[in-house]
Scaffold this motif. Structure first.
Motif, PDB file in Angstrom:
ATOM      1  N   ASN A 251      17.739  10.819  73.279  1.00 13.74           N
ATOM      2  CA  ASN A 251      18.328  11.577  72.429  1.00 13.74           C
ATOM      3  C   ASN A 251      19.222  10.564  71.525  1.00 13.74           C
ATOM      4  OD1 ASN A 251      19.386  13.673  70.850  1.00 13.74           O
ATOM      5  ND2 ASN A 251      21.041  13.855  72.526  1.00 13.74           N
TER       6      ASN A 251
ATOM      7  N   THR B 214      27.387  11.770  66.929  1.00 17.89           N
ATOM      8  CA  THR B 214      28.549  12.240  67.666  1.00 17.89           C
ATOM      9  C   THR B 214      29.626  12.765  66.604  1.00 17.89           C
ATOM     10  OG1 THR B 214      27.713  10.969  69.529  1.00 17.89           O
ATOM     11  CG2 THR B 214      29.970  11.930  69.472  1.00 17.89           C
TER      12      THR B 214
ATOM     13  N   HIS C 249      20.785  15.092  67.825  1.00 17.88           N
ATOM     14  CA  HIS C 249      21.792  15.883  68.354  1.00 17.88           C
ATOM     15  C   HIS C 249      22.967  15.799  67.273  1.00 17.88           C
ATOM     16  CE1 HIS C 249      24.970  17.665  71.469  1.00 17.88           C
ATOM     17  NE2 HIS C 249      25.651  16.766  70.463  1.00 17.88           N
TER      18      HIS C 249
ATOM     19  N   GLU D 150      25.548   7.960  73.194  1.00 17.74           N
ATOM     20  CA  GLU D 150      26.726   8.665  72.454  1.00 17.74           C
ATOM     21  C   GLU D 150      27.105   7.779  71.202  1.00 17.74           C
ATOM     22  OE1 GLU D 150      30.099   9.126  74.628  1.00 17.74           O
ATOM     23  OE2 GLU D 150      31.038  10.625  73.414  1.00 17.74           O
ATOM     24  N   ASP D 151      27.321   8.544  70.112  1.00 18.80           N
ATOM     25  CA  ASP D 151      27.734   8.028  68.970  1.00 18.80           C
ATOM     26  C   ASP D 151      26.662   6.969  68.371  1.00 18.80           C
ATOM     27  OD1 ASP D 151      29.459   7.894  66.834  1.00 18.80           O
ATOM     28  OD2 ASP D 151      30.839   6.143  67.577  1.00 18.80           O
TER      29      ASP D 151
ATOM     30  N   SER E  21      21.050   9.894  76.573  1.00 17.65           N
ATOM     31  CA  SER E  21      21.747   9.910  75.083  1.00 17.65           C
ATOM     32  C   SER E  21      22.520   8.671  74.821  1.00 17.65           C
ATOM     33  CB  SER E  21      22.696  11.261  75.130  1.00 17.65           C
ATOM     34  OG  SER E  21      22.085  12.100  74.722  1.00 17.65           O
TER      35      SER E  21
ATOM     36  N   PRO F  96      22.318  10.985  69.226  1.00 18.71           N
ATOM     37  CA  PRO F  96      23.438  11.879  68.701  1.00 18.71           C
ATOM     38  C   PRO F  96      24.228  11.245  67.255  1.00 18.71           C
ATOM     39  CG  PRO F  96      23.675  11.258  71.147  1.00 18.71           C
ATOM     40  CD  PRO F  96      22.638  10.349  70.443  1.00 18.71           C
TER      41      PRO F  96
ATOM     42  N   GLN G 287      33.012  14.184  76.682  1.00 19.65           N
ATOM     43  CA  GLN G 287      32.957  12.749  76.250  1.00 19.65           C
ATOM     44  C   GLN G 287      33.873  11.740  76.698  1.00 19.65           C
ATOM     45  OE1 GLN G 287      32.500  15.220  73.780  1.00 19.65           O
ATOM     46  NE2 GLN G 287      30.495  14.527  72.772  1.00 19.65           N
TER      47      GLN G 287
ATOM     48  N   HIS H  77      20.575  15.349  82.034  1.00 19.16           N
ATOM     49  CA  HIS H  77      20.747  14.445  80.648  1.00 19.16           C
ATOM     50  C   HIS H  77      22.192  13.654  80.925  1.00 19.16           C
ATOM     51  CE1 HIS H  77      22.423  15.402  76.340  1.00 19.16           C
ATOM     52  NE2 HIS H  77      22.050  14.224  76.545  1.00 19.16           N
TER      53      HIS H  77
ATOM     54  N   LEU I 294      24.385  18.194  81.808  1.00 20.52           N
ATOM     55  CA  LEU I 294      25.051  16.937  81.302  1.00 20.52           C
ATOM     56  C   LEU I 294      25.305  16.169  82.341  1.00 20.52           C
ATOM     57  CD1 LEU I 294      25.317  15.357  78.497  1.00 20.52           C
ATOM     58  CD2 LEU I 294      27.713  16.346  78.565  1.00 20.52           C
TER      59      LEU I 294
ATOM     60  N   PHE J  21      24.233  10.316  79.851  1.00 17.60           N
ATOM     61  CA  PHE J  21      24.643   9.444  78.407  1.00 17.60           C
ATOM     62  C   PHE J  21      25.637   8.505  78.808  1.00 17.60           C
ATOM     63  CE2 PHE J  21      29.093  11.076  77.503  1.00 17.60           C
ATOM     64  CZ  PHE J  21      29.131  12.186  78.279  1.00 17.60           C
TER      65      PHE J  21
ATOM     66  N   HIS K 168      26.271  16.500  64.713  1.00 14.02           N
ATOM     67  CA  HIS K 168      27.306  17.279  64.719  1.00 14.02           C
ATOM     68  C   HIS K 168      27.745  17.427  63.164  1.00 14.02           C
ATOM     69  CE1 HIS K 168      29.132  18.064  68.625  1.00 14.02           C
ATOM     70  NE2 HIS K 168      28.472  17.324  69.133  1.00 14.02           N
TER      71      HIS K 168
ATOM     72  N   ARG L 192      27.003  24.314  76.703  1.00 15.24           N
ATOM     73  CA  ARG L 192      27.789  22.961  76.870  1.00 15.24           C
ATOM     74  C   ARG L 192      28.501  22.517  75.904  1.00 15.24           C
ATOM     75  NH1 ARG L 192      28.427  18.139  75.278  1.00 15.24           N
ATOM     76  NH2 ARG L 192      26.116  17.792  74.888  1.00 15.24           N
ATOM     77  N   ASP L 193      27.841  21.950  74.705  1.00 10.48           N
ATOM     78  CA  ASP L 193      28.707  21.540  73.666  1.00 10.48           C
ATOM     79  C   ASP L 193      29.129  22.604  72.926  1.00 10.48           C
ATOM     80  OD1 ASP L 193      29.383  19.961  71.524  1.00 10.48           O
ATOM     81  OD2 ASP L 193      27.755  18.745  71.789  1.00 10.48           O
TER      82      ASP L 193
HETATM   83  O1  KIV Z   1      27.923  14.607  70.703  1.00  6.56           O
HETATM   84  C1  KIV Z   1      27.579  14.056  71.518  1.00  6.56           C
HETATM   85  O2  KIV Z   1      27.298  12.615  71.467  1.00  6.56           O
HETATM   86  C2  KIV Z   1      27.255  14.816  72.697  1.00  6.56           C
HETATM   87  C3  KIV Z   1      26.305  13.721  73.978  1.00  6.56           C
HETATM   88  C4  KIV Z   1      27.056  14.013  75.155  1.00  6.56           C
HETATM   89  C5  KIV Z   1      24.979  14.122  73.721  1.00  6.56           C
HETATM   90  O3  KIV Z   1      27.405  15.975  73.211  1.00  6.56           O
END
Ligand code: KIV
Ligand code: ZN
Length: 513
Positions: free
Chosen positions: A167, A171, A202, A141-142, A139, A169, A510, A97, A73, A99, A204, A13-14
């Motif tokens: 979760n 992001t 999660h 996000e951010d 999740s 993240p 996203q 999942h 997702l 978000f 990055h 996915r990601d």
């Molecule tokens: O990076 C992120 O926030 C995501 C979410 C969808 C979990 O990939």
């Protein structure tokens, strides 16, 4: 007794959000089977609402995988959650999942929603998801740039609504390890019902800190890590699974957790993902890079020979580095071939596919004395191409390259079954071949990347070529392998053209609610 650290793999996915890393359904199933063999706890198989192709791939993975949880997702809206719920329906164990963004900048500029509206939407989303499964992950996000008080508020509400994993993240990869650990610690301490859920992270890799941040979070109480093979993922990628797993295992003196991962499957997984996506692994990459266990300096070599642990903290064989194994030769029969494929976890869809792969194996064995596992893997990847995917097909190719002369190529291709011939000059034999193909295909695509790797050692090794093409906003990778690198290049170019030819419009993961 140590706590279990849940390994949630999001390569499909990601990872697939890396430019050009999109995979076909068959490729995704092969990766999912390898993840299952590695004993990954949760496989995020895709984003069902992104496209019909994503939906089908998740559905097929949910049917095929028995030992890992299969997850889709979904943005926090009823349609996405419905698609995710349908896609994971066949799974023995499935997860949704969902978000929504929680940082001030995302809520105001992207979602154009107030914080109250975001909480309300998140709570509704959990309710919709619970109609399909009681395994629901939420999740924020951010979260890495969100306000702690707001995170506490939204998490308390979604846990009440039935989320089972929360979760957090990072992001945009903005956090530093100490800071991120503190956020996790505070969340677990301040959210009143925090003990009802598994806390997940999660991260990055924009600042190269995804693994460090994830591990710091584990020390602060997180019990699920989201990661990808080879650290693939959006922009600079995600935390790399192999680094997380081996850090936890190698520093068991520090981590109060253990994973269920079969580490000997790590290198095969890394090679498979690299081969399919065309993303090479840098030689000095931790754990899975070609030099990760190579000792160059005399002092190091001497030390390792005297006592391995002088310079090695992990054993190469524990993560799946084995000597290239001579598996089959020219005289091997169909049964031996089939058995070896099964040992490598490769199942071909039909007897015809097996016969075609066996015929190609015999051709290869005529050109190359020794056939290794890597050769078999490259060979069967061509068998996953269905006739519908093969609009462009190579019938014949010839190149002429002489000192002092301009290289020249001639090709015969079929386009939708109709044969065409063309010739062209070029800067080299590969350039001339691509120009000849383009004379027929007229794709108008731009070549973004061309790379060749020898699959095994020796000058009779197969060359594995990756070609990345871009056209109309889409980026695809094509792969081809052959002992003749010009033919491998032509196959890779046509494979990329075939991917561009198949429809594949996607919604980005996203996006808005
Ligand atoms: O990076 C992120 O926030 C995501 C979410 C969808 C979990 O990939
Ligand atoms: Zn992400």
């Amino acid at each position: 007794m140590k706590d279990r650290l849940v390994i949630f793999d999001t390569t499909l996915r990601d990872g697939e959000q890396s430019p050009g890393a999109s995979m076909t359904k068959e490729e995704k199933i092969r990766v999912a089977r390898q993840l299952e063999r590695m004993k990954v706890d949760v496989i995020e198989a895709g984003f069902a609402a992104a496209s019909p192709g994503d939906f089908d791939a998740i559905h097929a993975i949910a049917e095929a995988i028995k030992d890992s949880t299969v997850c889709s997702l979904a943005r926090a809206n009823e349609n996405d959650i419905g698609r995710a719920g349908e896609a994971i329906r066949p799974a023995r164990s499935g997860r949704i999942h969902t978000f929504i963004a929680t940082s001030p900048i995302h809520m105001e500029k992207k979602l154009r929603m107030t914080p109250d509206q975001v909480v309300e939407q998140a709570v509704k989303a959990i309710g919709w998801a619970r109609n399909y499964t009681d395994n629901v992950e939420f999740s924020a996000e951010d979260a890495g740039r969100s306000e702690l008080d707001f995170l506490c508020r939204i998490f308390e509400q979604v846990i009440k609504a039935g989320a089972t994993t929360i979760n957090v993240p990072d992001t945009v990869g903005y956090n530093l390890p100490g800071q991120f650990a503190e956020t996790i610690k505070q969340l677990i301490a301040r959210v009143p019902n925090s003990d009802k859920v598994v806390w997940s992270v999660h991260c990055h890799n924009d600042l190269g800190l995804a693994v460090a941040n994830s591990l710091a979070a584990v020390l602060a109480g997180a019990r699920q890590v989201e990661c990808t093979i080879n650290g693939l993922g959006e922009r600079a990628g995600n935390a790399s699974l192999e680094e997380i797993v081996m850090a936890v295992r190698t520093r068991a003196d520090v981590f109060p957790v253990e994973t269920g991962i079969d580490a000997t499957q790590i290198v095969p997984a890394s090679k498979l993902v690299s081969q399919i996506t065309g993303y090479p692994v840098q030689p000095n990459k931790a754990v899975v890079g070609a030099n990760a266990f190579a000792h160059e300096s005399g002092i190091h070599q001497d030390g390792v020979l005297k006592h391995r642990e002088t310079y090695e903290i992990m054993r190469a064989e524990d993560v799946g580095w084995a000597q290239n194994k001579l598996v089959l030769g020219k005289h091997s029969g169909r049964n031996a071939f089939k058995t070896r494929l099964a040992e490598l976890g490769i199942e071909l869809a039909s007897d015809e596919a097996l016969n075609a792969a066996f015929a190609r194996f015999k051709e290869l064995a005529d050109k190359k004395h020794e056939i290794f596992d890597e050769d078999l893997q490259a060979l069967v990847s061509d068998e996953t191409v269905t006739p519908e995917d093969e609009h462009y097909k190579l019938v014949y190719s010839r190149v002429c390259s002489e000192t002092g002369e301009t290289p020249q190529a001639a090709v015969t291709l079929t386009l939708g079954g109709v044969e065409h011939k063309a010739g062209a000059f070029g800067g080299g034999p590969v350039d001339a071949t691509f120009k000849a193909i383009e004379t027929v295909a007229k794709s108008g695509s731009e070549l973004l990347l061309y790379s060749v790797n020898a699959i095994t050692t020796g000058t009779d090794a197969q060359g594995e070529v990756t070609v990345r093409l871009s056209h109309g906003g889409r980026i695809v990778n094509g792969n081809g392998a052959d002992t003749d690198i010009v033919i491998a290049s032509a196959k890779a170019y046509l494979n990329a053209l075939n991917k561009l030819h198949s429809s594949g419009d996607k919604v980005k993961a996203q996006g808005d609610v």
